[in-house]
Motif scaffolding. Structure first.
Motif, PDB file in Angstrom:
ATOM      1  N   TRP A 105      40.181  30.212  13.414  1.00 15.84           N
ATOM      2  CA  TRP A 105      40.228  28.746  13.369  1.00 15.84           C
ATOM      3  C   TRP A 105      41.609  28.174  13.647  1.00 15.84           C
ATOM      4  O   TRP A 105      41.748  26.974  13.954  1.00 15.84           O
ATOM      5  CB  TRP A 105      39.752  28.235  12.003  1.00 15.84           C
ATOM      6  CG  TRP A 105      40.693  28.528  10.851  1.00 15.84           C
ATOM      7  CD1 TRP A 105      40.673  29.625  10.050  1.00 15.84           C
ATOM      8  CD2 TRP A 105      41.777  27.716  10.400  1.00 15.84           C
ATOM      9  NE1 TRP A 105      41.692  29.557   9.114  1.00 15.84           N
ATOM     10  CE2 TRP A 105      42.381  28.391   9.313  1.00 15.84           C
ATOM     11  CE3 TRP A 105      42.316  26.493  10.806  1.00 15.84           C
ATOM     12  CZ2 TRP A 105      43.476  27.884   8.627  1.00 15.84           C
ATOM     13  CZ3 TRP A 105      43.416  25.978  10.120  1.00 15.84           C
ATOM     14  CH2 TRP A 105      43.984  26.665   9.046  1.00 15.84           C
ATOM     15  N   VAL A 149      29.606  27.078  13.040  1.00 13.45           N
ATOM     16  CA  VAL A 149      29.530  27.174  11.580  1.00 13.45           C
ATOM     17  C   VAL A 149      28.459  26.230  11.032  1.00 13.45           C
ATOM     18  O   VAL A 149      27.612  26.619  10.209  1.00 13.45           O
ATOM     19  CB  VAL A 149      30.901  26.862  10.946  1.00 13.45           C
ATOM     20  CG1 VAL A 149      30.774  26.747   9.426  1.00 13.45           C
ATOM     21  CG2 VAL A 149      31.907  27.934  11.300  1.00 13.45           C
ATOM     22  N   THR A 206      32.313  33.652   7.689  1.00 15.64           N
ATOM     23  CA  THR A 206      31.983  33.510   9.109  1.00 15.64           C
ATOM     24  C   THR A 206      32.272  34.757   9.935  1.00 15.64           C
ATOM     25  O   THR A 206      31.825  34.851  11.078  1.00 15.64           O
ATOM     26  CB  THR A 206      32.770  32.341   9.726  1.00 15.64           C
ATOM     27  OG1 THR A 206      34.189  32.640   9.672  1.00 15.64           O
ATOM     28  CG2 THR A 206      32.507  31.040   8.987  1.00 15.64           C
ATOM     29  N   THR A 209      34.452  19.619   9.574  1.00 15.53           N
ATOM     30  CA  THR A 209      33.588  20.739   9.206  1.00 15.53           C
ATOM     31  C   THR A 209      33.277  20.712   7.714  1.00 15.53           C
ATOM     32  O   THR A 209      32.129  20.936   7.295  1.00 15.53           O
ATOM     33  CB  THR A 209      34.257  22.060   9.594  1.00 15.53           C
ATOM     34  OG1 THR A 209      34.648  22.014  10.967  1.00 15.53           O
ATOM     35  CG2 THR A 209      33.319  23.230   9.384  1.00 15.53           C
ATOM     36  N   VAL A 234      34.904  31.657  16.121  1.00 15.11           N
ATOM     37  CA  VAL A 234      34.356  30.680  15.191  1.00 15.11           C
ATOM     38  C   VAL A 234      34.673  29.260  15.682  1.00 15.11           C
ATOM     39  O   VAL A 234      35.698  29.010  16.315  1.00 15.11           O
ATOM     40  CB  VAL A 234      34.946  30.918  13.781  1.00 15.11           C
ATOM     41  CG1 VAL A 234      36.450  30.689  13.749  1.00 15.11           C
ATOM     42  CG2 VAL A 234      34.233  30.072  12.741  1.00 15.11           C
ATOM     43  N   ILE A 288      35.835  30.004   6.152  1.00 16.11           N
ATOM     44  CA  ILE A 288      36.065  29.962   7.603  1.00 16.11           C
ATOM     45  C   ILE A 288      37.116  31.014   7.896  1.00 16.11           C
ATOM     46  O   ILE A 288      38.301  30.827   7.627  1.00 16.11           O
ATOM     47  CB  ILE A 288      36.511  28.572   8.060  1.00 16.11           C
ATOM     48  CG1 ILE A 288      35.451  27.525   7.683  1.00 16.11           C
ATOM     49  CG2 ILE A 288      36.754  28.562   9.572  1.00 16.11           C
ATOM     50  CD1 ILE A 288      35.852  26.096   7.999  1.00 16.11           C
TER      51      ILE A 288
END
Length: 595
Positions: free
Chosen positions: A383, A355, A342, A412, A350, A379
């Motif tokens: 985050w 995403v 990402t 996610t 992010v 990720i």
């Protein structure tokens, strides 16, 4: 307008190992010009070895198949271009000099008395003729042994009084395809001098040094007469011998590989010095320089690392998994499939919505056009729950930022799984976050913290205080952290900023490696418990410490699922085109010793 395309290319060095030196030249006449035909094309060189330059004529040809060495795609030149082709296959035995330079000169029909030149002074092509080795299966073992014996002057501090032969090399392993040994310095007093003389390389055509440019990254430095690595710690050297073979050298502390780092320092005339950290004065018996020689550059590094692995005290990450059995390998290998990170899309902004949206588009378009789609996703930074999203930020809690990921990471992972993504991983720094742990956050209520001062370094261009979980508590932290990630559906981690202990002012050499080992033991054992083998991507971790630690823990023939991934190059900057070539260069050079 007429442009010549030449192989071997001007301005570069080309090594020739075969019996023939192949010269290929395309003359491209653009469609807008009415350039006269070319005639009298010559290689102008000093290959005769008498100090004089002479011309050697090339032959005109209409056979395009004979011109493939130039890598010129004629189909992309455009309509109307006219092409004239010349070649010369010169027996290498004709060249008296093993090293020579050449340029190209030619005449045209409208100026039959005037020579035109392809390069300005200083931009000639350079050629090195490598001696041809016999077939590796036929090479006598004594030949390979002699290659290493003659590679360098004896390892002693005197240029005139060599030590006894037993002090030069021992523990020989010799076969029909190569040889390896362990050089043991006859003298070593690192505490007194900072670096001790090891030897001087002789009869070489080139040297490639893998040098530490900072605590986090190793870069390739190359040359024909020197490694161009003055002032840098060199972890490993790959040497091209004048005989056509390759040799490799790497120093290490045999009895304490993860408590002391031993590196080379380079000097004038290809001299090598040994430097240890923490300093060693009475443990010279522990210092070794592994050496190998072979016909293949890839094989020689593989053999070198295999030899070091056999000499190291063995240990296993599985032995550190005190709580239950290690998780089994995941069916999808990170090293054998396409992934998506990402970072360059979102940087630290992010989020769950971002995403899922991007991956939905990637998978939809990829499948519609029958192109590969990601099988795993990282990720990256941004985050976590931190005080701020930058190098000064500190980790407040181990769960995801609730504003960016309202359903935490589990939501996610589930959404990506519906798109066909087999694995999802999470980024974090080895300390938790770039600035360590937030002393006023929730984590500080559960773990005692220690305060350190972080010096300026290339990765974090500022000094600051950081709070870290002490060595005796970090195993509990990683067990809690990775247990939570595992419960959220995370199946691997990308661990960044791993060499940061070397930036702390309060730590001396032995304390640095003590914290390294405590954090690595905690992180790797927790990763093995919850993610299985091959569940860590190592980043900003190009240290001799990690190389030797990995060799200690690595099984002799790991599967693709068991291989750990180590990032080989600094950041990719998509908006800085001039950085792209350098980004690729270290990654390519590191492949032989990272495979």
């Amino acid at each position: 307008m007429t442009r010549p395309y030449i192989y071997p290319p001007l301005g570069l060095l080309t090594r020739v190992s075969g019996p023939v030196i192949a010269f290929r030249v395309h003359f491209i006449h653009s469609s807008s010009s009415e350039a006269p035909p070319v005639r009298d094309v010559e290689i102008w060189s000093d290959m005769s070895g008498d100090g004089e330059w002479h011309g050697t004529p090339l032959v005109r040809t209409a056979d395009s198949g004979a011109m493939e060495l130039t890598f010129l795609d004629v189909a992309q030149l455009g309509e109307g271009c006219q092409i004239e082709q010349f070649y010369l296959d010169l027996p290498a035995s004709v060249a008296v000099a093993r090293r020579f330079e050449f340029t190209l000169r030619w005449k045209s029909t409208d100026s039959p008395e005037e020579w035109k030149w392809a390069s300005a002074a200083g931009h000639n092509a350079r050629i090195v003729l490598r001696s041809r080795l016999a077939d590796s299966g036929m090479t006598p073992a004594s030949y390979w042994r002699q290659q290493l014996r003659s590679l360098l002057r004896p390892a002693c501090s005197s240029d005139t009084l060599p030590p006894p032969a037993t002090a030069i090399a021992d523990s020989w392993q010799v076969s029909s395809s190569g040889a390896s040994c362990m050089f043991k310095p006859s003298e070593f007093d690192n505490a007194a001098s900072g670096a001790d003389f090891f030897g001087q390389l002789e009869a070489i055509d080139g040297i490639l040094a893998f040098a530490r440019k900072d605590p986090f990254w190793i870069i390739p430095r190359a040359g024909t007469d020197t490694a161009n690595a003055a002032g840098l710690d060199v972890v490993l050297v790959l040497i091209e011998l004048s005989t056509g073979a390759y040799a490799a050298l790497m120093p290490f502390a045999k009895d304490a590989p993860t408590k002391h780092t031993v590196v080379f320092r380079t000097g004038p005339s290809n001299t090598l010095y040994l430097r240890a950290s923490p300093a060693l004065d009475s443990a010279a018996s522990s210092i070794r320089v592994a050496a190998s020689v072979s016909q293949s550059a890839h094989d020689v590094i593989h053999n070198l690392l295999e030899r070091i692995q056999l000499a190291l005290p063995r240990s296993s990450i599985d032995e550190l998994c005190a709580h239950g059995q290690p998780a089994p390998p995941h069916a999808t290998s990170l090293s054998g499939s396409i992934g998506y990170c990402t970072w360059n899309t979102f940087y630290q902004q992010v989020s769950h919505d971002g995403v899922v949206s991007v991956l939905s588009d990637l998978c939809r378009v990829g499948r519609a056009t029958r192109q590969p789609v990601p099988e795993w996703v990282v990720i990256d930074d941004g985050w976590q729950t931190t005080t701020q999203d930058n190098s000064q930020g500190q980790l407040s809690e181990i769960c995801a930022n609730k504003d960016k990921f309202p359903g935490r990471l589990k939501q996610t992972v589930q959404a990506l799984s519906k798109l066909g993504i087999a694995r999802v991983g999470a980024w974090h720094a080895l300390w938790g976050y770039w600035g360590g742990i937030d002393p006023s956050g929730d984590l500080a209520q559960r773990y005692t913290l220690e305060k350190y001062h972080r010096k300026w370094c290339p990765a974090v261009k500022a000094e600051s205080d950081v709070w870290l979980i002490p060595s005796e508590s970090v195993a509990a932290f990683y067990d809690e952290f990775y247990q939570l990630l595992h419960a959220q559906g995370i199946s691997f981690v990308k661990v960044d900023y791993q060499a940061a202990f070397e930036t702390l002012s309060e730590l001396d050499g032995s304390e640095v490696y003590s914290m390294y080992n405590a954090y690595y033991d905690a992180m790797e054992s927790a990763a093995r418990r919850y993610f299985g083998p091959g569940g860590v991507i190592y980043c900003m971790a190009q240290t001799p410490h990690l190389i030797l630690r990995t060799l200690q823990h690595l099984s002799p023939a790991p599967s693709a699922q068991q291989r750990e991934i180590v990032r080989n190059s600094d950041d990719y900057y998509p908006d800085v085109p001039e950085s792209h070539g350098w980004h690729v260069t270290p990654a390519v050079h590191h492949c032989p010793h990272r495979r």
